[in-house]
Scaffold this active site. Structure first.
Site, short mmCIF file in Angstrom:
data_model
loop_
_atom_site.label_atom_id
_atom_site.label_comp_id
_atom_site.label_asym_id
_atom_site.label_seq_id
_atom_site.Cartn_x
_atom_site.Cartn_y
_atom_site.Cartn_z
N ARG A 153 88.33 -5.40 -12.45
CA ARG A 153 88.67 -6.16 -11.08
C ARG A 153 89.17 -7.35 -11.25
O ARG A 153 88.74 -8.21 -12.09
CB ARG A 153 87.16 -6.06 -10.46
CG ARG A 153 86.09 -6.83 -11.00
CD ARG A 153 84.96 -6.80 -10.21
NE ARG A 153 83.52 -6.73 -10.83
CZ ARG A 153 83.16 -7.78 -11.49
NH1 ARG A 153 83.85 -8.93 -11.64
NH2 ARG A 153 81.69 -7.79 -11.81
N HIS A 159 82.46 -10.23 -8.66
CA HIS A 159 81.88 -9.17 -8.39
C HIS A 159 81.76 -9.01 -6.84
O HIS A 159 82.09 -8.06 -6.17
CB HIS A 159 80.52 -9.05 -8.86
CG HIS A 159 79.80 -7.92 -8.05
ND1 HIS A 159 79.62 -6.72 -8.53
CD2 HIS A 159 78.46 -8.06 -7.38
CE1 HIS A 159 78.58 -6.14 -7.67
NE2 HIS A 159 78.05 -6.81 -7.07
N TYR A 162 81.67 -15.18 -16.73
CA TYR A 162 81.36 -14.30 -17.80
C TYR A 162 82.30 -13.72 -18.68
O TYR A 162 82.10 -13.01 -19.40
CB TYR A 162 80.15 -13.27 -17.35
CG TYR A 162 80.34 -12.65 -15.93
CD1 TYR A 162 81.61 -11.78 -16.05
CD2 TYR A 162 80.10 -13.06 -14.76
CE1 TYR A 162 81.82 -11.11 -15.01
CE2 TYR A 162 80.49 -12.57 -13.59
CZ TYR A 162 81.32 -11.57 -13.91
OH TYR A 162 82.03 -10.86 -12.68
#
Ligand SMILES: Cc1ncc(C[n+]2csc(CCOP(=O)(O)OP(=O)(O)O)c2C)c(N)n1
Ligand SMILES: [Mg+2]
Length: 326
Positions: A246, A250, A258
């Protein structure tokens, strides 16, 4: 499988089909960019989970299905819906909470459903789509239909995954379990929380696995066609593990810090739109035809935005039809 750059002498029909698949991916990317912009302007409420980067998965799989089939998507489901032919206008109106939305403006980003487009729902419970599709397959096999479950790499640690794959394997249910492996479950590397590869889990209960390049609509499509054929012949389910990424966080509030250094840049080289454009051009599709698709999608989305923002809100005092007595 044919690398995207190799030519395979497409017929006119294939050219038209593949340009349609490209259009579908461009529409999903543009739609997600628009949702993000509208979200930042305070027009989209609740949360969003964007599909940017994963377009080739839903578009490749959808291209192998027909009217007999049903699909269970996830909260990252705008792409699952658009790839099935849900109109961008109706989906956008839904995100804007308008009465003209796909579900009357009451489902929002995470719960869109469209029976007319074969979409059973967009499941917010991780792994919920796996159970929904497995159940649907019990009914669909009577009509030679196939059920598709999209889910992430994080969902393979859910009980649903293990129970449903075993059940579908034992009863030879017509299911495509499509794992969109984008490496992360929320902010955690899936590798760090998974005791073994995904494929091994499916193979342990007798479900064959096809690992595919999830950035190539052709690789995904080829695997899906084979899995659909197996399912319709009564031979049971297949797990397709699509390796993808992606391009955004998120959900709306995630800056994705991260990520490992250089990771996003590496994956962007395999952007499904870039991959598809290169292949179309290698096959002799004129650049002007590709640019015309890009322009038509941009127009469609601009018009949808204007119409959506002008559309009426639902009547908050009216009971939704499902609560009214027949
Ligand atoms: C049963 C359940 N547990 C936890 C959550 C919170 N949650 C939402 S998305 C997510 C990560 C899922 O990751 P993955 O399956 O890899 O899908 P991706 O978001 O990467 O597409 C989690 C833990 C949830 N929605 N449902
Ligand atoms: Mg994931």
């Amino acid at each position: 499988l044919t690398p995207e750059t190799e030519t395979t002498a497409w017929t006119e029909k294939e050219r038209a089909l593949f340009l349609t698949l490209y259009r579908s991916m461009v529409l999903i990317r543009g739609f997600e960019d628009l949702i993000q912009a509208l979200f930042l302007r305070g027009e989209v409420h609740g949360t969003t989970h964007l599909y940017s980067g994963q377009e080739a998965v839903a578009v490749g799989v959808s291209s192998s299905l027909d009217d007999r089939d049903r699909v269970a998507g996830t909260y990252r489901g705008h792409g699952h819906a658009l790839a099935l032919g849900v109109s961008a206008q109706e989906l956008l109106d839904e995100m804007l909470g308008r009465a003209t939305g796909l579900n009357g403006g009451r489902a929002g980003s995470m719960n869109a459903a469209s029976m007319k487009n074969r979409l059973l729902g967009s499941y917010g419970i991780v792994g919920g789509s796996i159970a929904a599709a497995t159940g649907a397959a019990l009914a669909l096999r009577r009509h030679n239909g196939v059920a598709v479950a999209y889910f992430g790499d994080g969902a393979v640690n859910q009980g649903y995954f293990h129970e449903c794959l075993n059940f579908a394997s034992v009863f030879k249910l017509p299911v495509l379990f499509v794992c969109e492996n984008n490496l992360y479950g929320e902010y955690t590397l899936s590798e760090a929380v998974s005791g073994g590869p995904i494929a091994g889990r499916a193979e342990a209960v007798g479900v064959p696995v096809q690992v595919v390049d999830g950035m190539s609509v052709w690789h995904v499509r080829a695997a899906a066609i084979a899995a659909v054929e197996r399912a319709r012949s009564g031979d049971g389910p297949t797990l397709i593990e699509a390796l993808t990424y992606r391009f955004v966080g998120h959900s709306r509030s995630d800056p994705a810090r991260y990520r490992r250094s250089g990771e996003l840049e590496e994956w962007k080289k395999r952007d499904p739109l870039v991959v598809a454009r290169a292949r179309l051009e290698a096959e002799g599709v004129a650049s002007a035809d590709i640019a015309a698709v890009d322009a038509a999608v941009a127009r469609e989305l601009a018009e949808a935005e204007a119409r959506g923002l002008a559309a009426p809100l639902p009547d908050a005092t009216a009971l939704p039809s499902e609560f009214k007595e027949a």
